[in-house]
Design a protein around this motif. Sequence first.
Motif, PDB file in Angstrom:
ATOM      1  N   ASN A 255      41.066 -53.543 -69.317  1.00  0.00           N
ATOM      2  CA  ASN A 255      40.267 -53.448 -68.194  1.00  0.00           C
ATOM      3  C   ASN A 255      39.953 -51.579 -67.907  1.00  0.00           C
ATOM      4  O   ASN A 255      40.172 -50.994 -67.501  1.00  0.00           O
ATOM      5  N   TYR A 268      31.902 -50.032 -65.235  1.00  0.00           N
ATOM      6  CA  TYR A 268      32.366 -50.198 -65.175  1.00  0.00           C
ATOM      7  C   TYR A 268      32.908 -48.860 -64.635  1.00  0.00           C
ATOM      8  O   TYR A 268      33.964 -48.669 -66.814  1.00  0.00           O
ATOM      9  N   LYS A 271      36.587 -45.694 -60.744  1.00  0.00           N
ATOM     10  CA  LYS A 271      36.597 -47.780 -60.102  1.00  0.00           C
ATOM     11  C   LYS A 271      35.133 -48.307 -59.222  1.00  0.00           C
ATOM     12  O   LYS A 271      35.436 -48.707 -59.389  1.00  0.00           O
ATOM     13  N   ARG A 273      31.885 -50.465 -60.257  1.00  0.00           N
ATOM     14  CA  ARG A 273      32.018 -51.245 -61.096  1.00  0.00           C
ATOM     15  C   ARG A 273      30.225 -51.336 -60.855  1.00  0.00           C
ATOM     16  O   ARG A 273      30.558 -51.977 -59.068  1.00  0.00           O
ATOM     17  N   VAL A 300      36.109 -50.568 -56.694  1.00  0.00           N
ATOM     18  CA  VAL A 300      37.409 -51.641 -56.865  1.00  0.00           C
ATOM     19  C   VAL A 300      38.199 -51.266 -55.924  1.00  0.00           C
ATOM     20  O   VAL A 300      39.315 -50.405 -56.964  1.00  0.00           O
ATOM     21  N   GLN A 305      42.568 -53.796 -59.201  1.00  0.00           N
ATOM     22  CA  GLN A 305      42.285 -53.435 -60.168  1.00  0.00           C
ATOM     23  C   GLN A 305      43.693 -53.807 -60.688  1.00  0.00           C
ATOM     24  O   GLN A 305      43.851 -54.404 -62.073  1.00  0.00           O
ATOM     25  N   GLU A 308      43.085 -57.651 -62.193  1.00  0.00           N
ATOM     26  CA  GLU A 308      42.606 -57.595 -63.290  1.00  0.00           C
ATOM     27  C   GLU A 308      43.156 -56.994 -64.480  1.00  0.00           C
ATOM     28  O   GLU A 308      42.894 -57.903 -65.767  1.00  0.00           O
ATOM     29  N   GLU A 309      43.824 -56.812 -64.331  1.00  0.00           N
ATOM     30  CA  GLU A 309      45.117 -55.417 -65.569  1.00  0.00           C
ATOM     31  C   GLU A 309      45.878 -56.762 -66.160  1.00  0.00           C
ATOM     32  O   GLU A 309      45.508 -56.795 -66.806  1.00  0.00           O
ATOM     33  N   TYR A 329      49.652 -47.706 -61.993  1.00  0.00           N
ATOM     34  CA  TYR A 329      49.280 -47.878 -60.311  1.00  0.00           C
ATOM     35  C   TYR A 329      50.585 -47.664 -59.394  1.00  0.00           C
ATOM     36  O   TYR A 329      50.762 -47.867 -58.173  1.00  0.00           O
TER      37      TYR A 329
END
Length: 381
Positions: A255, A268, A271, A273, A300, A305, A308-309, A329
């Motif tokens: 990511n 990407y 943040k 995309r 995003v 996020q 996707e992580e 995060y």
Amino acid sequence: MAGAYIHIPFCDHICYYCDFNKVFIEGQPVADYVAMLLREMRLVMAAHPDEEIKTVYVGGGTPSTLTPAQITQLCDGVHEILHFDQGEFTFEANPNDLLTMEKLAAMRAGGVNRLSIGVQSFDDAILKRIGRIHRAADVLTAVANARKAGFENLSIDLIFRLPGQSRDNFLNSLHQALALDLPHYSTYSLILEKKTIFYNLMRQGRLQLPNQDVEADMYRDAIDLMAASGHQQYEISNFARPGFECQHNLLYWQNDKYFGFGAGAYGYIGKDRYHNYGPIQQYLAPLHDHKLPVIEHHLVPVEEQMEEEMFLGLRTRDGVSRARFLQRYHMSIDAVYGDTVQQLKEQQLLTEHEDHLTLTDQGKFWGNEVFQQFLIEDPLI
């Protein structure tokens, strides 16, 4: 640190399963496309002058449809515009484009140090059935020529669950692939994507594919044979000898940041995309006016996020690091996904080693179902 993906949409022939952004090369403005591709790179990097590019991946389409002169032009542009001096530089190629040395020599002189060759099968009848124009003998010549040109970091792709393919047939392709003694292999199960010939045949009831049990057997055979030959499964569909993992693709699965150049390419950064126009003329038109060909930006959100992580990281052998998640995060995995993680552990689809969550062996066979569980419906943030 970021990667750069460069899309070449041209193909000599359209395969029946492919839904990537591509066009038949005859009559296309290939020279103009390469020139405008370099212009896009200049425009983007002018806005990111301090960004260091650590991997470059030229995909398609079929990048090896470019002429040797165009390959040289593109490679020179990569080094000059992206300030790319060292790192993994991958070029995708079809075997039939490597039957002579000219294009290989241009790639090698241009600093390309990794080739990914689209093979798909070593059965000539199946190759014809799926719309490929090379034959098994061409693969042997292509690999021999690549080695003669000085390439050591070579990879080939294989597809299983193809029409008319038996387990023994795929096993035979695996054995022939491993006999080439390459450092990297990718094996993918056929996915029926919309707007492909195979999808239309399936809708008409005219596509006979192996059933799910045979598909699972094929995947198990790939895992077992790759392990026996010293190729570690570092991602669900990818196997490599230590040190030959595809560094560019690891950026996606981790990511991390990457620029996307070319028609239909995604990038990407931070943040953001973004997505370029796909049709060739729509891509070229703004660049002729020195404007970027971006059709869409998507900022995003943090929920996405984190999703996707999880589902990108779980594709890999190393999995998802709890410490990295917390650092990125400012929330723990358990605070967001505690119940989900516990349920998947109880189902023996997820396990934990030190601070990393990874798929179990069984979880690899149910990957998509596992990933689906990390789509947040009611985020705790």
